[in-house]
Motif scaffolding. Structure first.
Motif, PDB file in Angstrom:
ATOM      1  N   LEU A 166      32.324  78.142 -32.943  1.00 17.21           N
ATOM      2  CA  LEU A 166      33.408  77.286 -32.465  1.00 17.21           C
ATOM      3  C   LEU A 166      34.199  77.919 -31.323  1.00 17.21           C
ATOM      4  CD1 LEU A 166      35.127  74.704 -32.776  1.00 17.21           C
ATOM      5  CD2 LEU A 166      36.549  75.984 -34.383  1.00 17.21           C
ATOM      6  N   GLY A 167      34.675  79.146 -31.503  1.00 19.96           N
ATOM      7  CA  GLY A 167      35.479  79.777 -30.462  1.00 19.96           C
ATOM      8  C   GLY A 167      34.704  79.929 -29.165  1.00 19.96           C
ATOM      9  N   TYR A 168      33.449  80.324 -29.277  1.00 18.33           N
ATOM     10  CA  TYR A 168      32.614  80.492 -28.081  1.00 18.33           C
ATOM     11  C   TYR A 168      32.409  79.147 -27.378  1.00 18.33           C
ATOM     12  CZ  TYR A 168      28.706  82.121 -25.203  1.00 18.33           C
ATOM     13  OH  TYR A 168      27.885  82.449 -24.142  1.00 18.33           O
ATOM     14  N   CYS A 169      32.067  78.121 -28.146  1.00 20.15           N
ATOM     15  CA  CYS A 169      31.848  76.797 -27.549  1.00 20.15           C
ATOM     16  C   CYS A 169      33.092  76.308 -26.813  1.00 20.15           C
ATOM     17  CB  CYS A 169      31.466  75.788 -28.629  1.00 20.15           C
ATOM     18  SG  CYS A 169      29.816  76.002 -29.327  1.00 20.15           S
ATOM     19  N   LEU A 170      34.236  76.409 -27.462  1.00 17.69           N
ATOM     20  CA  LEU A 170      35.469  75.916 -26.842  1.00 17.69           C
ATOM     21  C   LEU A 170      35.834  76.733 -25.606  1.00 17.69           C
ATOM     22  CD1 LEU A 170      37.678  75.177 -29.984  1.00 17.69           C
ATOM     23  CD2 LEU A 170      36.288  73.585 -28.650  1.00 17.69           C
ATOM     24  N   SER A 171      35.680  78.049 -25.695  1.00 12.82           N
ATOM     25  CA  SER A 171      36.050  78.886 -24.554  1.00 12.82           C
ATOM     26  C   SER A 171      35.142  78.625 -23.358  1.00 12.82           C
ATOM     27  CB  SER A 171      36.017  80.367 -24.944  1.00 12.82           C
ATOM     28  OG  SER A 171      34.710  80.792 -25.272  1.00 12.82           O
ATOM     29  N   LYS A 172      33.855  78.390 -23.606  1.00 18.20           N
ATOM     30  CA  LYS A 172      32.938  78.143 -22.498  1.00 18.20           C
ATOM     31  C   LYS A 172      33.143  76.751 -21.904  1.00 18.20           C
ATOM     32  CE  LYS A 172      30.922  82.087 -22.202  1.00 18.20           C
ATOM     33  NZ  LYS A 172      31.112  82.919 -20.997  1.00 18.20           N
ATOM     34  N   ALA A 173      33.453  75.771 -22.741  1.00 13.81           N
ATOM     35  CA  ALA A 173      33.811  74.456 -22.200  1.00 13.81           C
ATOM     36  C   ALA A 173      35.036  74.578 -21.301  1.00 13.81           C
ATOM     37  CB  ALA A 173      34.078  73.475 -23.338  1.00 13.81           C
ATOM     38  N   ALA A 174      35.979  75.414 -21.708  1.00 18.47           N
ATOM     39  CA  ALA A 174      37.218  75.566 -20.956  1.00 18.47           C
ATOM     40  C   ALA A 174      37.002  76.261 -19.623  1.00 18.47           C
ATOM     41  CB  ALA A 174      38.249  76.333 -21.791  1.00 18.47           C
ATOM     42  N   VAL A 175      36.177  77.311 -19.567  1.00 25.09           N
ATOM     43  CA  VAL A 175      35.989  77.986 -18.275  1.00 25.09           C
ATOM     44  C   VAL A 175      35.201  77.113 -17.307  1.00 25.09           C
ATOM     45  CG1 VAL A 175      36.181  80.309 -19.232  1.00 25.09           C
ATOM     46  CG2 VAL A 175      33.911  79.288 -18.960  1.00 25.09           C
ATOM     47  N   MET A 176      34.365  76.231 -17.846  1.00 27.96           N
ATOM     48  CA  MET A 176      33.665  75.286 -16.978  1.00 27.96           C
ATOM     49  C   MET A 176      34.643  74.257 -16.403  1.00 27.96           C
ATOM     50  SD  MET A 176      30.419  75.263 -19.544  1.00 27.96           S
ATOM     51  CE  MET A 176      29.734  73.644 -19.204  1.00 27.96           C
ATOM     52  N   HIS A 177      35.581  73.805 -17.233  1.00 30.92           N
ATOM     53  CA  HIS A 177      36.583  72.870 -16.722  1.00 30.92           C
ATOM     54  C   HIS A 177      37.586  73.601 -15.822  1.00 30.92           C
ATOM     55  CE1 HIS A 177      38.549  69.076 -16.452  1.00 30.92           C
ATOM     56  NE2 HIS A 177      39.691  69.529 -16.950  1.00 30.92           N
ATOM     57  N   MET A 178      37.860  74.867 -16.125  1.00 33.81           N
ATOM     58  CA  MET A 178      38.717  75.660 -15.244  1.00 33.81           C
ATOM     59  C   MET A 178      38.169  75.674 -13.823  1.00 33.81           C
ATOM     60  SD  MET A 178      39.627  79.748 -15.317  1.00 33.81           S
ATOM     61  CE  MET A 178      40.070  79.750 -17.051  1.00 33.81           C
ATOM     62  N   ALA A 179      36.853  75.770 -13.690  1.00 33.09           N
ATOM     63  CA  ALA A 179      36.249  75.763 -12.360  1.00 33.09           C
ATOM     64  C   ALA A 179      36.580  74.470 -11.615  1.00 33.09           C
ATOM     65  CB  ALA A 179      34.736  75.938 -12.469  1.00 33.09           C
ATOM     66  N   ARG A 180      36.616  73.355 -12.317  1.00 39.78           N
ATOM     67  CA  ARG A 180      36.931  72.077 -11.680  1.00 39.78           C
ATOM     68  C   ARG A 180      38.395  72.035 -11.229  1.00 39.78           C
ATOM     69  NH1 ARG A 180      35.873  67.318 -15.315  1.00 39.78           N
ATOM     70  NH2 ARG A 180      35.734  66.159 -13.361  1.00 39.78           N
ATOM     71  N   VAL A 181      39.288  72.486 -12.107  1.00 40.31           N
ATOM     72  CA  VAL A 181      40.714  72.447 -11.775  1.00 40.31           C
ATOM     73  C   VAL A 181      41.029  73.384 -10.612  1.00 40.31           C
ATOM     74  CG1 VAL A 181      43.044  72.856 -12.643  1.00 40.31           C
ATOM     75  CG2 VAL A 181      41.335  71.796 -14.134  1.00 40.31           C
ATOM     76  N   LEU A 182      40.495  74.611 -10.667  1.00 38.80           N
ATOM     77  CA  LEU A 182      40.762  75.555  -9.584  1.00 38.80           C
ATOM     78  C   LEU A 182      40.092  75.122  -8.288  1.00 38.80           C
ATOM     79  CD1 LEU A 182      40.545  79.020 -11.367  1.00 38.80           C
ATOM     80  CD2 LEU A 182      42.570  77.657 -10.828  1.00 38.80           C
ATOM     81  N   ALA A 183      38.924  74.486  -8.385  1.00 41.18           N
ATOM     82  CA  ALA A 183      38.282  73.968  -7.178  1.00 41.18           C
ATOM     83  C   ALA A 183      39.198  72.989  -6.461  1.00 41.18           C
ATOM     84  CB  ALA A 183      36.960  73.300  -7.530  1.00 41.18           C
ATOM     85  N   LEU A 184      39.883  72.173  -7.242  1.00 42.50           N
ATOM     86  CA  LEU A 184      40.812  71.202  -6.659  1.00 42.50           C
ATOM     87  C   LEU A 184      42.036  71.895  -6.074  1.00 42.50           C
ATOM     88  CD1 LEU A 184      41.575  68.226  -6.207  1.00 42.50           C
ATOM     89  CD2 LEU A 184      42.596  68.247  -8.498  1.00 42.50           C
ATOM     90  N   GLU A 185      42.630  72.812  -6.848  1.00 43.96           N
ATOM     91  CA  GLU A 185      43.851  73.481  -6.393  1.00 43.96           C
ATOM     92  C   GLU A 185      43.616  74.399  -5.200  1.00 43.96           C
ATOM     93  OE1 GLU A 185      46.391  75.455  -9.099  1.00 43.96           O
ATOM     94  OE2 GLU A 185      46.322  73.878 -10.623  1.00 43.96           O
ATOM     95  N   TRP A 186      42.462  75.072  -5.185  1.00 42.23           N
ATOM     96  CA  TRP A 186      42.248  76.128  -4.203  1.00 42.23           C
ATOM     97  C   TRP A 186      41.407  75.713  -3.006  1.00 42.23           C
ATOM     98  CZ3 TRP A 186      41.316  81.055  -7.713  1.00 42.23           C
ATOM     99  CH2 TRP A 186      42.495  81.299  -8.435  1.00 42.23           C
TER     100      TRP A 186
END
Length: 263
Positions: A166-186
Motif C-alpha cells: 500500500l505505502g509503495y503504491c500510493l507513494s509511486k502514484a504520488a511522485v508520478m502526479h508530482m511530475a504533472r504538477v511541477l511540469a505545469l508550475e515550472w
C-alpha cells in the motif's frame, strides 16, 4: 541551452550537461548513472550509502563510470538540510545542474490491515517527501540551467492496484502526479518534469518476491511482452526524457512495462 538543443547533431546526447541521480549506488540508479555518462553527461551520483564506505549489499555496488568529471555524494533524502547540502556540493563540484533523476526509494511489504504506522510513514517519507525535498532544493539551480529536466521514478504499482504494498503504491502514484504538477508550475522556468514507471525489475529491491515462483509466474503472465524490465530498459527511458530529443515532452509518465498497464 535554450530551445531544447545542446547544439550537438545528436539530440539524444548530453554533452556538457550535469545530472544528479539519487539512489545511485546500485540497481536502477547505477544503470542510469552509467547510461548518462555514456551519453556525455557529467554525473553527480548520490546515495544514502557512504561513497567512502565498503562495497556490498549496503554499499556502492557499481564502479564509477569511465571518463572524468563524475562525482559521488552521500545524501539522506529524509532531511531537507541534507538535500540542500547535496545540491550545494554538486554546484561546487560542477558549477551547474541541468538534470535531476529522483530514483531513491524503499518498499515495505505486507497486508494493509497489519501495516504499522512506522512502515507506512517511512515509505511515504522516502519515496514521496524525499523526492519533493531533493527537487525543491534543486529548483534554483535547474532554473538557472536554461533548459533543465527532471525525471521521477514511478512504478506500474502507482497505476495498477497491487496487494501488500500500500505505502509503495500510493507513494509511486504520488511522485508520478508530482511530475504533472511541477511540469505545469515550472514550465515558465524552462524546466521539464516527467516520470518513468517500470514494471518489476531484477534488482535487490525485488529479490524477495522474485524468489517466489508462483509470484513470478503470475507477474510475467500480466506482462504482454512476457519478461521483467531490465535496468538498462529503465535507464534508456530516463535518458530519453532528460535529453533534447524530448524537448516538447513534459508532465508525462513513460511506462517501461512490456504492456502491463494495457489491461
Amino acid at each position: 541551452m535554450t530551445g531544447g538543443s545542446t547544439g550537438a547533431a545528436d539530440p539524444y546526447r548530453l554533452d556538457g550537461r550535469v545530472a544528479l541521480v539519487t539512489g545511485a549506488a546500485r540497481g536502477i540508479g547505477a544503470a542510469v548513472v552509467a547510461r548518462l555518462a555514456a551519453l556525455g553527461c557529467r554525473v553527480a551520483a548520490a546515495d544514502l550509502a557512504d561513497p567512502a564506505g565498503p562495497a556490498g549489499p549496503s554499499g556502492w555496488e557499481a564502479e564509477p563510470p569511465p571518463g572524468e568529471g563524475h562525482t559521488r555524494h552521500r545524501v539522506d533524502i529524509r532531511s531537507a538540510d541534507s538535500c540542500a547540502e547535496l545540491v550545494a556540493e554538486v554546484l561546487a563540484a560542477h558549477g551547474r545542474l541541468d538534470h535531476l533523476v529522483n530514483n531513491a526509494g524503499v518498499v515495505r511489504r505486507g497486508p494493509a490491515a497489519a501495516m504499522t504506522d512506522e512502515d507506512f510513514a517511512e515509505v511515504v517519507d522516502v519515496n514521496l517527501t524525499g523526492t519533493f525535498r531533493v527537487t525543491r532544493a534543486a529548483h534554483p539551480a535547474l532554473r538557472a540551467s536554461g533548459g533543465a529536466s527532471v525525471v521521477n521514478l514511478g512504478s506500474t504499482n502507482g497505476h495498477i492496484a497491487v496487494p501488500d504494498t500500500l505505502g509503495y503504491c500510493l507513494s509511486k502514484a504520488a511522485v508520478m502526479h508530482m511530475a504533472r504538477v511541477l511540469a505545469l508550475e515550472w514550465a515558465p522556468d524552462g524546466i521539464r518534469v516527467n516520470a518513468v514507471a517500470p514494471t518489476i525489475v531484477r534488482t535487490a529491491m525485488t529479490e524477495d518476491v522474485r524468489a517466489d515462483a508462483a509470484y513470478v509466474r503470475d507477474k510475467l503472465a500480466s506482462i504482454p511482452l512476457g519478461r521483467m524490465a531490465g535496468t538498462a530498459d529503465v535507464a534508456n527511458a530516463v535518458a530519453y526524457l532528460l535529453s533534447p530529443a524530448a524537448a516538447m515532452t513534459t508532465g508525462h509518465t513513460l511506462f517501461v512495462d512490456g504492456g502491463a498497464v494495457i489491461h
